[in-house]
Scaffold this motif. Structure first.
Motif, PDB file in Angstrom:
ATOM      1  N   ASP A  53       2.889   2.834  -8.727  1.00  0.00           N
ATOM      2  CA  ASP A  53       3.905   1.725  -8.721  1.00  0.00           C
ATOM      3  C   ASP A  53       4.583   1.478  -6.767  1.00  0.00           C
ATOM      4  O   ASP A  53       5.715   0.813  -6.672  1.00  0.00           O
ATOM      5  N   ASP A  54       4.464   2.772  -6.449  1.00  0.00           N
ATOM      6  CA  ASP A  54       5.223   2.517  -4.873  1.00  0.00           C
ATOM      7  C   ASP A  54       4.383   2.926  -4.341  1.00  0.00           C
ATOM      8  O   ASP A  54       4.706   3.558  -3.306  1.00  0.00           O
ATOM      9  N   ARG A  55       3.622   2.178  -4.428  1.00  0.00           N
ATOM     10  CA  ARG A  55       2.182   2.723  -2.947  1.00  0.00           C
ATOM     11  C   ARG A  55       2.173   1.979  -2.140  1.00  0.00           C
ATOM     12  O   ARG A  55       2.008   1.748  -0.501  1.00  0.00           O
ATOM     13  N   GLU A  56       3.190   0.672  -2.283  1.00  0.00           N
ATOM     14  CA  GLU A  56       4.072   0.032  -0.930  1.00  0.00           C
ATOM     15  C   GLU A  56       4.466   0.841   0.114  1.00  0.00           C
ATOM     16  O   GLU A  56       4.037   0.269   1.707  1.00  0.00           O
ATOM     17  N   PHE A  57       4.849   1.968   0.143  1.00  0.00           N
ATOM     18  CA  PHE A  57       5.422   2.675   1.089  1.00  0.00           C
ATOM     19  C   PHE A  57       4.375   3.608   1.327  1.00  0.00           C
ATOM     20  O   PHE A  57       4.510   4.768   2.770  1.00  0.00           O
ATOM     21  N   LEU A  58       3.151   3.059   1.633  1.00  0.00           N
ATOM     22  CA  LEU A  58       1.937   3.273   1.974  1.00  0.00           C
ATOM     23  C   LEU A  58       1.545   2.239   2.879  1.00  0.00           C
ATOM     24  O   LEU A  58       0.428   2.886   4.467  1.00  0.00           O
ATOM     25  N   GLU A  59       2.479   0.991   3.270  1.00  0.00           N
ATOM     26  CA  GLU A  59       1.999   0.736   3.871  1.00  0.00           C
ATOM     27  C   GLU A  59       2.942   0.205   5.389  1.00  0.00           C
ATOM     28  O   GLU A  59       3.788   0.797   5.438  1.00  0.00           O
ATOM     29  N   GLY A  60       2.174   0.066   6.895  1.00  0.00           N
ATOM     30  CA  GLY A  60       2.528   0.547   7.755  1.00  0.00           C
ATOM     31  C   GLY A  60       3.618  -0.697   8.279  1.00  0.00           C
ATOM     32  O   GLY A  60       4.928   0.439   8.402  1.00  0.00           O
ATOM     33  N   TRP A  61       3.903  -2.226   7.392  1.00  0.00           N
ATOM     34  CA  TRP A  61       5.327  -2.969   7.658  1.00  0.00           C
ATOM     35  C   TRP A  61       5.984  -2.056   7.033  1.00  0.00           C
ATOM     36  O   TRP A  61       7.113  -2.146   7.296  1.00  0.00           O
ATOM     37  N   LYS A  62       6.081  -1.623   5.382  1.00  0.00           N
ATOM     38  CA  LYS A  62       7.139  -1.434   5.211  1.00  0.00           C
ATOM     39  C   LYS A  62       7.828   0.048   5.693  1.00  0.00           C
ATOM     40  O   LYS A  62       8.622   0.238   5.616  1.00  0.00           O
ATOM     41  N   LEU A  63       6.646   0.874   6.283  1.00  0.00           N
ATOM     42  CA  LEU A  63       7.220   1.994   6.994  1.00  0.00           C
ATOM     43  C   LEU A  63       8.568   1.750   7.982  1.00  0.00           C
ATOM     44  O   LEU A  63       9.466   2.115   8.212  1.00  0.00           O
ATOM     45  N   ARG A  64       7.640   0.717   8.836  1.00  0.00           N
ATOM     46  CA  ARG A  64       8.629   0.669   9.806  1.00  0.00           C
ATOM     47  C   ARG A  64       9.874  -0.086   9.756  1.00  0.00           C
ATOM     48  O   ARG A  64      11.039  -0.051  10.184  1.00  0.00           O
ATOM     49  N   GLU A  65       9.932  -1.421   8.829  1.00  0.00           N
ATOM     50  CA  GLU A  65      11.086  -1.863   8.162  1.00  0.00           C
ATOM     51  C   GLU A  65      11.704  -1.097   8.075  1.00  0.00           C
ATOM     52  O   GLU A  65      13.346  -0.623   8.049  1.00  0.00           O
ATOM     53  N   THR A  66      11.872   0.185   7.670  1.00  0.00           N
ATOM     54  CA  THR A  66      12.578   0.788   6.430  1.00  0.00           C
ATOM     55  C   THR A  66      13.191   2.247   7.733  1.00  0.00           C
ATOM     56  O   THR A  66      13.910   2.515   7.533  1.00  0.00           O
ATOM     57  N   ILE A  67      12.319   2.968   8.287  1.00  0.00           N
ATOM     58  CA  ILE A  67      12.690   3.831   9.306  1.00  0.00           C
ATOM     59  C   ILE A  67      13.716   2.371  10.294  1.00  0.00           C
ATOM     60  O   ILE A  67      14.550   3.511  11.040  1.00  0.00           O
ATOM     61  N   ALA A  68      13.850   1.320  10.419  1.00  0.00           N
ATOM     62  CA  ALA A  68      14.313   0.830  11.773  1.00  0.00           C
ATOM     63  C   ALA A  68      15.614   0.346  10.410  1.00  0.00           C
ATOM     64  O   ALA A  68      16.521   0.477  11.775  1.00  0.00           O
ATOM     65  N   PHE A 127      26.409  15.234  -0.446  1.00  0.00           N
ATOM     66  CA  PHE A 127      26.222  16.227  -1.504  1.00  0.00           C
ATOM     67  C   PHE A 127      24.996  17.543  -1.438  1.00  0.00           C
ATOM     68  O   PHE A 127      24.550  17.857  -2.193  1.00  0.00           O
ATOM     69  N   GLY A 128      24.664  17.652  -0.322  1.00  0.00           N
ATOM     70  CA  GLY A 128      23.152  18.364  -0.102  1.00  0.00           C
ATOM     71  C   GLY A 128      22.043  18.099  -0.873  1.00  0.00           C
ATOM     72  O   GLY A 128      21.187  18.865  -0.890  1.00  0.00           O
ATOM     73  N   VAL A 129      22.175  17.123  -1.804  1.00  0.00           N
ATOM     74  CA  VAL A 129      20.403  16.107  -2.779  1.00  0.00           C
ATOM     75  C   VAL A 129      19.678  15.590  -1.954  1.00  0.00           C
ATOM     76  O   VAL A 129      18.643  15.535  -3.133  1.00  0.00           O
ATOM     77  N   GLY A 130      19.618  15.540  -0.978  1.00  0.00           N
ATOM     78  CA  GLY A 130      18.748  14.544  -0.472  1.00  0.00           C
ATOM     79  C   GLY A 130      16.826  15.223  -0.551  1.00  0.00           C
ATOM     80  O   GLY A 130      16.566  14.098  -0.631  1.00  0.00           O
ATOM     81  N   PHE A 131      16.770  16.329  -0.787  1.00  0.00           N
ATOM     82  CA  PHE A 131      15.418  16.629  -0.412  1.00  0.00           C
ATOM     83  C   PHE A 131      15.147  15.902  -1.822  1.00  0.00           C
ATOM     84  O   PHE A 131      13.820  15.017  -1.976  1.00  0.00           O
ATOM     85  N   TYR A 132      15.756  16.290  -3.241  1.00  0.00           N
ATOM     86  CA  TYR A 132      15.243  15.711  -4.776  1.00  0.00           C
ATOM     87  C   TYR A 132      14.775  14.270  -4.508  1.00  0.00           C
ATOM     88  O   TYR A 132      14.237  13.668  -5.653  1.00  0.00           O
ATOM     89  N   SER A 133      15.524  13.503  -3.174  1.00  0.00           N
ATOM     90  CA  SER A 133      15.432  11.851  -3.500  1.00  0.00           C
ATOM     91  C   SER A 133      13.668  11.309  -3.783  1.00  0.00           C
ATOM     92  O   SER A 133      13.426  10.450  -3.807  1.00  0.00           O
ATOM     93  N   ALA A 134      12.675  12.706  -3.331  1.00  0.00           N
ATOM     94  CA  ALA A 134      11.199  12.209  -3.158  1.00  0.00           C
ATOM     95  C   ALA A 134      10.639  12.138  -4.107  1.00  0.00           C
ATOM     96  O   ALA A 134      10.366  11.460  -4.080  1.00  0.00           O
ATOM     97  N   PHE A 135      11.087  12.597  -4.986  1.00  0.00           N
ATOM     98  CA  PHE A 135      10.679  12.607  -6.790  1.00  0.00           C
ATOM     99  C   PHE A 135      10.996  11.458  -7.569  1.00  0.00           C
ATOM    100  O   PHE A 135      10.264  10.973  -8.252  1.00  0.00           O
ATOM    101  N   ILE A 136      11.666  10.400  -6.612  1.00  0.00           N
ATOM    102  CA  ILE A 136      12.062   9.036  -6.376  1.00  0.00           C
ATOM    103  C   ILE A 136      10.772   8.238  -7.079  1.00  0.00           C
ATOM    104  O   ILE A 136      10.678   7.194  -8.150  1.00  0.00           O
ATOM    105  N   VAL A 137       9.995   8.678  -5.033  1.00  0.00           N
ATOM    106  CA  VAL A 137       8.654   8.263  -5.692  1.00  0.00           C
ATOM    107  C   VAL A 137       7.857   8.725  -5.654  1.00  0.00           C
ATOM    108  O   VAL A 137       6.557   7.964  -5.474  1.00  0.00           O
ATOM    109  N   ALA A 138       7.986   9.903  -5.972  1.00  0.00           N
ATOM    110  CA  ALA A 138       6.618  11.087  -5.976  1.00  0.00           C
ATOM    111  C   ALA A 138       6.022  11.671  -7.120  1.00  0.00           C
ATOM    112  O   ALA A 138       7.419  12.067  -7.525  1.00  0.00           O
TER     113      ALA A 138
END
Length: 237
Positions: A182-197, A122-133
């Motif tokens: 509470d969402d600083r885990e997304f600064l960790e390399g392992w978490k980013l790799r896992e999520t991107i994969a 529904f074209g609202v993907g950008f706003y999901s940024a505010f879930i963690v930011a």
């Protein structure tokens, strides 16, 4: 020139509240959506470059780049795609098709796994940024614009956003997330790799992750050296 303050359209304000509450345990979808948006911006440029090849000449290697800054608490998703003018940024980030928001709300099931699949539809993907930011900055320069014709868009998701002229060396867009504590885990390399994969192997352009390595401390050095390099983390098939 001072930053102009604008109010979000009512539908956007509603949506921001809704996303934070409906997807709080499936937060990683924000990365899927922002990488997907970056890939779309590259696809648009590629299509435009068929008739205007000069748009690619300064920066022909198309890719999405993701970089975490632990000290600043920021995660930046960058692309060198089509970019946006100030008016395009206001349209794309400050307003949303009313039907899209309402339809999205009507389709919510309460099942976070299912609901997270709906965001992009529904074209609202950008706003999901505010879930963690708790704040999002966007710096964008349209492919046809000069370095000083970029725009900086910024919001804490609470009902208003600011817009002002900015400088960006190349075309494309940076989405800078100031992550919640509470969402600083997304600064960790392992978490980013896992999520991107997990979410981005189907993305046809390389998704590059800035990876830091700490070298062994040498004799006479006060601290070990840290070096970094871009590494591709998706298959880009």
């Amino acid at each position: 020139m001072a930053a102009e303050v604008h109010a979000f359209q009512t539908e956007v304000a509603k949506l921001l509240k809704l996303l934070a509450h409906s997807l709080y345990s499936n937060k990683e979808v924000f990365l899927r959506e922002l990488v997907s948006n970056a890939s779309d911006a590259i696809d648009k440029l590629r299509f435009l470059a068929i008739t205007k090849p000069e748009l690619l000449k300064d920066d022909p290697t198309l890719e999405v780049k993701i970089r975490a800054d632990r000290d600043a608490g920021t995660l930046t998703i960058s692309d060198n795609g089509i970019g946006m003018t100030a008016s395009e940024a206001a349209d794309a980030l400050g307003t949303i098709a009313k039907s899209g928001t309402e339809e999205f709300m009507q389709h919510l099931t309460g099942d976070q796994q299912k609901d997270s699949q709906l965001i992009g539809q529904f074209g609202v993907g950008f706003y999901s940024a505010f879930i963690v930011a708790d704040r999002v900055d966007v710096v964008s320069r349209a492919a046809s614009a000069g370095p000083d014709e970029a725009v900086r868009w910024s919001s804490d998701g609470s009902g208003t956003y600011t817009s002002e002229p900015a400088h960006r060396d190349g075309r494309g867009t940076d989405v800078i997330l100031h992550l919640k504590a509470d969402d600083r885990e997304f600064l960790e390399g392992w978490k980013l790799r896992e999520t991107i994969a997990k979410y981005s192997d189907h993305i046809a352009v390389p998704v590059m992750l800035w990876t830091e390595k700490t070298e062994e401390k040498k004799e006479g050095e006060e601290a070990p050296k840290t070096t970094g390099a871009w590494e591709q983390v998706n298959d880009a098939k």
